[in-house]
Scaffold this motif. Structure first.
Motif, short mmCIF file in Angstrom:
data_model
loop_
_atom_site.label_atom_id
_atom_site.label_comp_id
_atom_site.label_asym_id
_atom_site.label_seq_id
_atom_site.Cartn_x
_atom_site.Cartn_y
_atom_site.Cartn_z
N THR A 189 0.77 -1.06 -0.06
CA THR A 189 -0.05 -0.12 -0.05
C THR A 189 0.93 1.35 -0.11
O THR A 189 0.43 2.31 -0.56
CB THR A 189 -0.93 -0.11 1.26
N ALA A 190 2.16 1.19 0.66
CA ALA A 190 3.01 2.55 0.55
C ALA A 190 3.34 2.83 -0.80
O ALA A 190 3.37 3.99 -1.07
CB ALA A 190 4.00 2.29 1.50
N ALA A 191 3.32 1.68 -1.70
CA ALA A 191 3.85 2.10 -3.20
C ALA A 191 2.65 2.75 -3.83
O ALA A 191 2.85 3.51 -4.93
CB ALA A 191 4.36 0.86 -3.68
N VAL A 192 1.40 2.25 -3.34
CA VAL A 192 0.33 2.87 -3.84
C VAL A 192 0.11 4.48 -3.72
O VAL A 192 0.12 5.35 -4.63
CB VAL A 192 -1.01 2.20 -3.56
N GLY A 193 0.49 5.01 -2.70
CA GLY A 193 0.42 6.10 -2.45
C GLY A 193 1.37 7.21 -2.68
O GLY A 193 1.12 8.14 -2.61
N THR A 194 2.61 6.58 -2.72
CA THR A 194 3.88 7.37 -3.00
C THR A 194 3.92 8.16 -4.35
O THR A 194 3.63 7.93 -5.62
CB THR A 194 5.06 6.30 -3.00
N VAL B 50 -11.89 -1.32 3.87
CA VAL B 50 -11.71 -0.02 3.89
C VAL B 50 -10.96 0.60 5.08
O VAL B 50 -9.59 1.29 5.10
CB VAL B 50 -12.81 1.10 3.72
N ARG B 51 -11.42 0.04 6.41
CA ARG B 51 -10.62 0.49 7.42
C ARG B 51 -9.26 -0.14 7.73
O ARG B 51 -8.27 0.45 7.82
CB ARG B 51 -11.37 0.21 8.83
N ALA B 52 -9.16 -1.36 7.35
CA ALA B 52 -7.89 -1.85 7.24
C ALA B 52 -6.88 -1.45 6.32
O ALA B 52 -5.62 -1.29 6.58
CB ALA B 52 -8.12 -3.47 6.77
N VAL B 53 -7.36 -1.10 5.06
CA VAL B 53 -6.28 -0.45 4.03
C VAL B 53 -6.01 0.85 4.47
O VAL B 53 -4.75 1.26 4.36
CB VAL B 53 -7.29 -0.37 2.78
N CYS B 54 -6.77 1.69 4.96
CA CYS B 54 -6.75 3.25 5.25
C CYS B 54 -5.98 3.55 6.75
O CYS B 54 -5.24 4.39 6.94
CB CYS B 54 -7.80 3.92 4.86
N LEU B 55 -6.47 2.62 7.78
CA LEU B 55 -6.02 2.97 8.99
C LEU B 55 -4.85 2.13 9.52
O LEU B 55 -4.31 2.20 10.55
CB LEU B 55 -7.12 2.94 9.89
N ASP B 56 -5.02 0.68 9.01
CA ASP B 56 -3.81 -0.21 9.31
C ASP B 56 -2.58 -0.45 8.62
O ASP B 56 -1.84 -1.57 8.79
CB ASP B 56 -4.57 -1.57 9.76
N ASP C 110 -13.42 8.74 10.52
CA ASP C 110 -12.16 8.22 11.41
C ASP C 110 -10.91 8.41 10.28
O ASP C 110 -9.99 8.69 10.94
CB ASP C 110 -12.24 6.94 11.72
N ILE C 111 -11.15 8.13 9.26
CA ILE C 111 -9.91 8.24 8.25
C ILE C 111 -9.55 9.59 7.91
O ILE C 111 -8.48 10.02 8.00
CB ILE C 111 -10.43 7.68 6.73
N ALA C 112 -10.41 10.51 8.03
CA ALA C 112 -10.17 11.88 7.62
C ALA C 112 -9.34 12.52 9.01
O ALA C 112 -8.63 13.46 8.79
CB ALA C 112 -11.40 12.88 7.51
N ALA C 113 -9.68 12.01 10.08
CA ALA C 113 -9.11 12.51 11.20
C ALA C 113 -7.73 12.10 11.10
O ALA C 113 -6.56 12.85 11.72
CB ALA C 113 -9.71 11.70 12.70
N GLN C 114 -7.08 10.76 10.82
CA GLN C 114 -5.96 10.45 10.77
C GLN C 114 -5.26 11.25 9.57
O GLN C 114 -4.12 11.72 9.40
CB GLN C 114 -5.66 9.24 10.69
N ALA C 115 -5.84 11.34 8.38
CA ALA C 115 -5.46 12.12 7.04
C ALA C 115 -5.00 13.56 7.22
O ALA C 115 -4.09 13.85 6.81
CB ALA C 115 -6.27 12.05 6.04
N ALA C 116 -5.99 14.20 8.34
CA ALA C 116 -5.51 15.55 8.45
C ALA C 116 -4.07 15.66 8.99
O ALA C 116 -3.42 16.79 8.87
CB ALA C 116 -6.53 16.32 9.51
#
Length: 273
Positions: free
Chosen positions: A53-58, A73-79, A105-111
């Motif tokens: 997943t790190a390569a997806v976002g880079t 979704v939670r697993a991919v974005c938060l874990d 919850d995702i937005a709170a971490q994304a911020a």
């Protein structure tokens, strides 16, 4: 149109044609493929397969998540390191139907990483994606939606802004509850027709030209029968019905007559046949 680097997670029934449209629009797409077969499928779509997943976002201006369940979704974005790998100013787009609280919850971490989030559940199927006419209910700030639109417009029209983050999920869940209730009523209508001596194909065809017409009836008629329609998409409808029932209970809302109609649906009554 400026070409973007786009990350993608969830190259399945819905995700694969989305990736194909993004590539055709000239974007550089990196898509997650954990197995050899999955990576081959990604390559066949014209995207670059990556294993983590790190390569997806880079380096991605946008990352699209189109997995099957809210828990995924939670697993991919938060874990995973996905959010940490995305550049500041990028946008995360979630297409999976689920709880508005997941997007929040995702937005709170994304911020913390200066990443915007849009919840954009969809209405339609692969043929709509292929035609670029997938309907999307988009929740998020104006800034987030502005960053997401160049991606969403590659396969979606209309893209409907429906309010702040989480509103896309709320509207989609209401839509799905109504659609499932219409299917339940249609199931009962077909049963009534049978008792009156009219076969299912005949009544489904006739309804398309009368006041009983609906998108639900048209969808079932296209498959030929209620049973065939549910064999095709019943798993997806069942998942979304379970989600809307859970969310309504959590928020203290009542589904009323909608729930009674859903209970008459084929995927419920099939067990008693």
């Amino acid at each position: 149109m400026t070409a973007l680097r786009i990350g993608f997670v969830g190259v399945g029934r819905m995700g694969a044609p989305m990736v194909r449209r993004l590539v055709a629009a000239g974007h550089e797409v990196r898509a997650l493929g954990r197995s050899g077969d999955a990576r081959r499928r990604v390559s066949e779509l014209g995207a670059e397969p990556v294993s983590f997943t790190a390569a997806v976002g880079t380096g991605a201006a946008a990352v699209v998540v189109c997995v099957f369940t809210d828990d995924q979704v939670r697993a991919v974005c938060l874990d995973t390191p996905l959010l940490a790998s995305m550049p500041g100013g990028s946008v995360l787009i979630v297409h999976t139907t689920g709880s508005p609280r997941t997007a929040e919850d995702i937005a709170a971490q994304a911020a913390a990483h200066d990443i915007r989030v849009v919840d954009a559940p969809v209405s339609g199927g692969p043929p709509d994606i292929d035609a670029g006419t997938l309907t999307m209910f988009a929740g998020g700030t104006e800034d987030a939606l502005a960053r997401a639109r160049p991606v969403l417009r590659c396969y979606g029209d209309p893209v409907l802004p429906v309010g702040p983050l989480g509103s896309g999920q709320r509207v989609k869940l209401v839509n799905n509850a109504l659609f499932a209730a219409q299917l339940g009523l249609l199931t009962e209508a077909v049963r009534l027709a049978s008792e009156l001596g009219v076969d299912e194909a005949t009544v489904l065809s006739a309804l398309q030209h009368a006041s009983g017409a609906s998108r639900a009836a048209a969808s079932v008629a296209a498959k030929g029968s209620v049973a065939a329609f549910h064999a095709s998409v019943g798993e997806f409808i069942g998942k979304d019905v379970a989600t809307v029932r859970t969310l309504a209970a959590e928020l203290g809302a009542t589904m009323g007559t909608l729930d009674a109609a859903i209970n008459a649906q084929f995927f419920d009554t099939r067990r008693r046949s």
